[in-house]
Design an enzyme around this catalytic site. Structure first.
Site, short mmCIF file in Angstrom:
data_model
loop_
_atom_site.label_atom_id
_atom_site.label_comp_id
_atom_site.label_asym_id
_atom_site.label_seq_id
_atom_site.Cartn_x
_atom_site.Cartn_y
_atom_site.Cartn_z
N GLY A 141 0.95 -1.11 0.03
CA GLY A 141 0.09 -0.02 -0.02
C GLY A 141 0.97 1.16 0.20
N VAL B 13 3.81 0.91 2.71
CA VAL B 13 3.77 -0.11 3.66
C VAL B 13 4.40 -1.36 2.79
CG1 VAL B 13 2.48 -1.70 5.07
CG2 VAL B 13 1.96 0.85 5.18
N LYS C 210 6.32 0.19 7.67
CA LYS C 210 5.73 1.49 7.33
C LYS C 210 6.91 2.52 7.38
CE LYS C 210 2.22 5.23 8.35
NZ LYS C 210 1.01 5.55 9.36
N ASP D 134 -9.06 10.04 11.55
CA ASP D 134 -9.06 9.89 10.12
C ASP D 134 -9.44 8.32 9.73
OD1 ASP D 134 -8.65 10.61 7.61
OD2 ASP D 134 -6.11 10.06 7.67
#
Length: 461
Positions: A41, A48, A63, A194
């Protein structure tokens, strides 16, 4: 904008290697036994990868911040502030400089992965003694630009095919999402700001899970959290309870009073603020002082809201464009409302949009009932604690029937409201199951066989 959640352009592996050596003091191959150079991603701030720790052999998610992000973000923030300054100079009524201030304050926090680790750990403690489907991956290592955490396999929370393949009830997923964020906002006073679908995974419940269902909701990216102090949290909960109560003169006054306490909103802007909270053309009695969208039937409370129609959405769009001063009122509301409250509104919008994306079969107000239950519990906790504190302060010598009655009355109001909400929930869930069963039967005959019935019940046919 959806690709910005997890489908951005990746950073080259060589640049990531240099970042890792700079921040960790050793190479990727020295730290990891295995490391997949292809990211799973890529978001706007980081990407990641999957690796395996050399120290323990455990599979982890890694990450890594885009290496040149810091310099570009500084330029971005300067450009935003300068642009907003010019907009304010030429159009004084369009007040958006607060956006630059918000970006300047929060973007550095999101770029600090050690800060993200602290947020994740605090959220884990907040939910430690709660039976919930929420799962927060354990952080193994955190530096400012590098985060190594437990690797979780799952699907996006709004992936209906994944849910159907794993026999996960999409209605329950939506309700659990609402419970998780209501717990954060109304009870804990510390919330993830978020929660878009890119930050939410779902997976079948693992052995030993404390989830009450056959799935776990995995919450990722803990860089942006906000605190709500107790007065704001309780006033916000009371305002929601006023929105859920029928529109009597006393309730209308309570709605406006709490809107002032929560959002610094006066009566002239109240209808716009209420519409922002509810996502609707506002409730009965809200547009008495200023003319609102015409020909739109308005409910007496949030509980009475019917499904939003295209006519209502068109009426809202038309009102914003054509009614003099209404758009400026929207800007004025955004300028006045405390930033933390704006973040709460953002969370509300995201949970509502996820409920729609999941194509749930329950009523459109079902998640509002969950909000009402958490608000009721939050207010009860606050009032009961204050009553108990007063009893302790007075002691046995100062105890009176009046104090005992006050404590009993607080409990009785809570029990009455909470049990009525539970009954309404049961009634709506029964209706939702009937809709799902009807879809299953339709799929059995029109789509074809048990597989067709399963797909129809899952919202896929």
């Amino acid at each position: 904008m959806r690709p910005l959640q997890d489908q951005c352009e990746p950073t080259d592996y060589e640049d990531l290697e240099r970042l890792f050596v700079s921040d960790m003091g050793l190479s990727i191959s020295d730290y990891f036994e295995e490391f997949d150079p292809q990211p799973i991603g890529v978001a706007s701030l980081a990407q990641v990868h999957v690796g395996r720790l050399r120290s323990s052999g455990e599979r982890v998610a890694v990450k890594l911040q885009h290496p040149h992000l810091q310099e570009f973000c500084e330029i971005d923030m300067e450009m935003v502030e300068v642009s907003l300054g010019w907009i304010k100079h030429w159009f004084p009524t369009f007040e958006f400089t607060w956006l630059g201030e918000e970006m300047r304050e929060n973007l550095p926090k999101e770029m600090d992965f050690a800060h993200e680790k602290r947020n994740a750990e605090r959220a884990m403690i907040d939910f430690e003694n709660i039976r919930t489907s929420l799962y927060i991956p354990e952080v193994k290592e955190a530096r400012k630009r590098i985060l190594v955490m437990e690797y979780i396999q799952g699907g996006r929370v709004d992936d209906l095919v994944y849910l159907a393949d794993h026999n996960i009830d999409r209605n329950k997923v939506s309700l659990e999402l609402a419970r998780i964020f209501c717990q954060m906002v109304h009870i804990n006073g510390f919330f993830h700001a978020d929660p878009h679908p890119g930050n939410l995974l779902i997976r079948p419940a693992v052995p030993g899970s404390k989830s009450p269902y056959n799935f776990e909701i995995v919450l990722l990216d803990h860089g942006l959290y906000f605190d709500l102090d107790t007065p704001l949290r309780i006033n916000y909960s009371n305002w929601w309870l006023a929105l859920i109560a029928p529109a009597t003169p006393e309730t209308l006054q309570a709605r406006k009073r709490y809107a002032k306490l929560v959002g610094n909103i006066d009566e002239d802007l109240y209808p716009v603020f209420e519409a922002a909270i509810t996502g609707r053309a506002a409730l009965e009695g809200s547009w008495e002082e200023i003319d609102g969208p015409a020909d739109v039937p308005r409910a007496r409370s949030m509980i009475d809201l019917s499904a939003q129609t295209e006519e209502e959405m068109e009426a809202i769009r038309k009102a914003v464009i054509e009614k003099e001063g209404l758009l400026l009122s929207v800007f004025d509301v955004l300028r006045r409302v405390p930033r933390r409250v704006l973040m709460v509104l953002k969370v509300n919008d995201l949970t509502r949009s996820l409920d729609r994306a999941l194509m749930t079969t329950h009523s459109n107000i079902r998640i509002f009932l969950i909000t009402a239950k958490y608000c009721t519990f939050a207010v009860w906790l606050d009032e009961s604690q204050r009553a108990a504190s007063e009893l302790r302060r007075k002691g046995l010598s100062g105890m009176s029937l009046g104090l005992l009655w006050d404590y009993f009355w607080v409990w009785w109001r809570y029990e009455k409201m909470y049990r009525s909400l539970e009954f309404t929930e049961w009634w709506m869930d029964t209706g939702a199951r009937a809709v799902t069963a009807k879809a299953w039967v339709r799929g059995l005959f029109t789509v074809g066989g048990l597989q067709g019935a399963h797909r129809a019940a899952a919202g896929l046919a």
